[in-house]
Design a protein around this motif. Structure first.
Motif, PDB file in Angstrom:
ATOM      1  N   HIS A 120       0.813  -1.207   0.000  1.00  0.00           N
ATOM      2  CA  HIS A 120       0.000   0.000   0.000  1.00  0.00           C
ATOM      3  C   HIS A 120       0.863   1.280   0.000  1.00  0.00           C
ATOM      4  O   HIS A 120       0.532   2.260  -0.669  1.00  0.00           O
ATOM      5  N   HIS A 124       1.115   4.381  -2.807  1.00  0.00           N
ATOM      6  CA  HIS A 124       1.100   5.838  -2.581  1.00  0.00           C
ATOM      7  C   HIS A 124       2.348   6.482  -3.190  1.00  0.00           C
ATOM      8  O   HIS A 124       2.270   7.507  -3.862  1.00  0.00           O
ATOM      9  N   ASP A 318      -6.758   7.337  -0.120  1.00  0.00           N
ATOM     10  CA  ASP A 318      -6.756   5.939  -0.560  1.00  0.00           C
ATOM     11  C   ASP A 318      -7.652   5.717  -1.782  1.00  0.00           C
ATOM     12  O   ASP A 318      -8.780   6.201  -1.835  1.00  0.00           O
TER      13      ASP A 318
HETATM   14 ZN    ZN Z   1      -3.162   5.170   2.375  1.00  0.00          ZN
END
Ligand code: ZN
Ligand code: KG4
Length: 366
Positions: A120, A124, A318
């Motif tokens: 994750h 980003h 997100d």
């Molecule tokens: Zn995040």
């Protein structure tokens, strides 16, 4: 390898957003986001003052297939048109990560499509490539609800962490401060709105660790200082006046801005030689949506002669487009997983650095 056009489905469920997206990339061209669906859970967690992992996991399990169907429909594609499935395999709240990984495995097993597990944080940190075509090396300030770190991005799977927070992440500090001030969640946008009417110089809040000659940061003392200042303001006026609240929000935001921009200035200086002839600074993560922080970083980059890339707000918080893109980047380098792909609550990006201790409100810190 894999020099042809590729179209990936991305799946994200590591925190409190259920997301699916389709991204296509033709080598030599900018990637295109064919669809991006984000289904938030804010209202489910509202009464608890933070994300409840079990509630989050259940909501992901209920909504993930709807998000995927919607992402495919919005892209005008069926599973048959895809070249692979990328899924966040960590770090994050384990129940949610598991829900996403299981769905991705099901799709891969049913269709025979390649499965690519994505970190994750890498998703980003690689977002500037998706939004602006930025290529490594670059310095990335990753600031979100659970994370705060400076990364030297050398490639899709090569990162060096050169500093970060030793306690709270800035997003976590925004969320906790919003609670202290009686504002809603998520705290970042609420504080930013409140701060517009406030005086950022009224309260002298600390700027922790600015005297240290490295990129270590700390944000937990800041919210404690806000709590103390709030109590003094309440004692003086018999309650929290609107103006006091706005001044506290503005002073808090200014302190976070100052710490992030000073440490970014330092990072650009310290790691200049590793950033090549034309250095670039990128910002990623939910806190990168903050206009005052973006403006300060824009200035720091200009002073240092660096290009500055700040992805659009929808790609800072997100989303699954960043997961699809990170999956494509990994896939192009030959990266692929089997149906034994695991879900990882912790997964530091830089394997040479010890994992940070502690667990943020939004999940384990990597
Ligand atoms: Zn995040
Ligand atoms: O990247 P993200 O969506 O989720 C994590 O991986 O953590 O970041 C969410 C965090 C929340 O703490 C939220 O309060 C913060 O980003 N945030 C902001 C703003 N928008 C979201 N913080 C400051 N200013 C904003 N405008």
């Amino acid at each position: 390898m894999h020099e042809l056009e590729v179209t990936f489905l991305g799946i994200e469920s590591s925190c409190d957003d259920t997301a699916a997206a389709v991204v296509r990339h033709v080598p030599g061209q900018m990637p295109s986001i064919l669809s991006s669906v984000v289904m938030g859970q804010t209202e489910l967690h509202e009464a608890f003052g933070g994300v409840v992992p079990e509630i989050a996991a259940r909501a992901h399990a209920e909504k993930l297939d709807i998000a995927v169907e919607r992402a495919l429909r919005n892209a005008g594609l069926t599973l048959a048109a895809l070249d692979g499935v990328a899924v966040t395999a960590g770090p994050g709240l384990i129940g949610g990560v598991l829900a996403g990984v299981m769905l991705a495995k099901g799709i891969a097993a049913g269709t025979g499509l390649p499965l690519v597990g994505v970190n994750h944080l890498a998703a980003h940190a690689l977002t500037p490539g998706l939004s602006d075509g930025l290529e490594p090396p670059y310095l990335c300030l990753l600031v979100s609800g659970g994370h705060c770190q400076f990364l030297l991005v050398h490639g899709a799977e090569a990162f060096t962490r050169v500093g970060g927070t030793i306690d709270d992440a800035p997003g976590e500090a925004f969320d906790k401060t919003a609670r202290i001030l009686g504002l809603g969640q998520p705290g970042g946008p609420a504080i930013e709105a409140e701060a517009k009417a406030g005086d950022p110089n009224r309260f002298a809040l600390p700027r922790p660790l600015l005297d240290r000659p490295d990129c270590t940061m700390s944000f937990s003392g800041l919210k404690t200082a806000v709590l103390r200042a709030r109590d003094q303001a309440i004692a003086a006026a018999g309650g929290l006046r609107r103006a006091d609240r706005a001044d506290l929000a503005a002073s808090f935001q200014r302190a976070v801005r100052d710490v992030l921009s000073e440490k970014t200035r330092l990072a650009l200086r310290l790691y200049r030689d590793r950033l090549g002839d034309s250095p670039s600074l990128a910002v990623a993560g939910g806190v990168a949506a903050n206009a005052e922080i973006r403006a300060a970083l824009t200035e720091v980059a200009a002073e240092s002669g660096a290009r500055f890339v700040a992805p659009p707000l929808s790609l800072c918080t997100d989303n699954a487009a960043m997961v699809a893109w990170a999956g494509i980047e990994r896939f192009r380098q030959g990266g692929q997983d089997g149906l034994d792909l695991g879900a990882r609550p912790r997964w530091p990006l830089d394997r040479s650095q010890p994992a940070l201790l502690g667990s943020g409100r939004k999940g384990a810190k990597a």
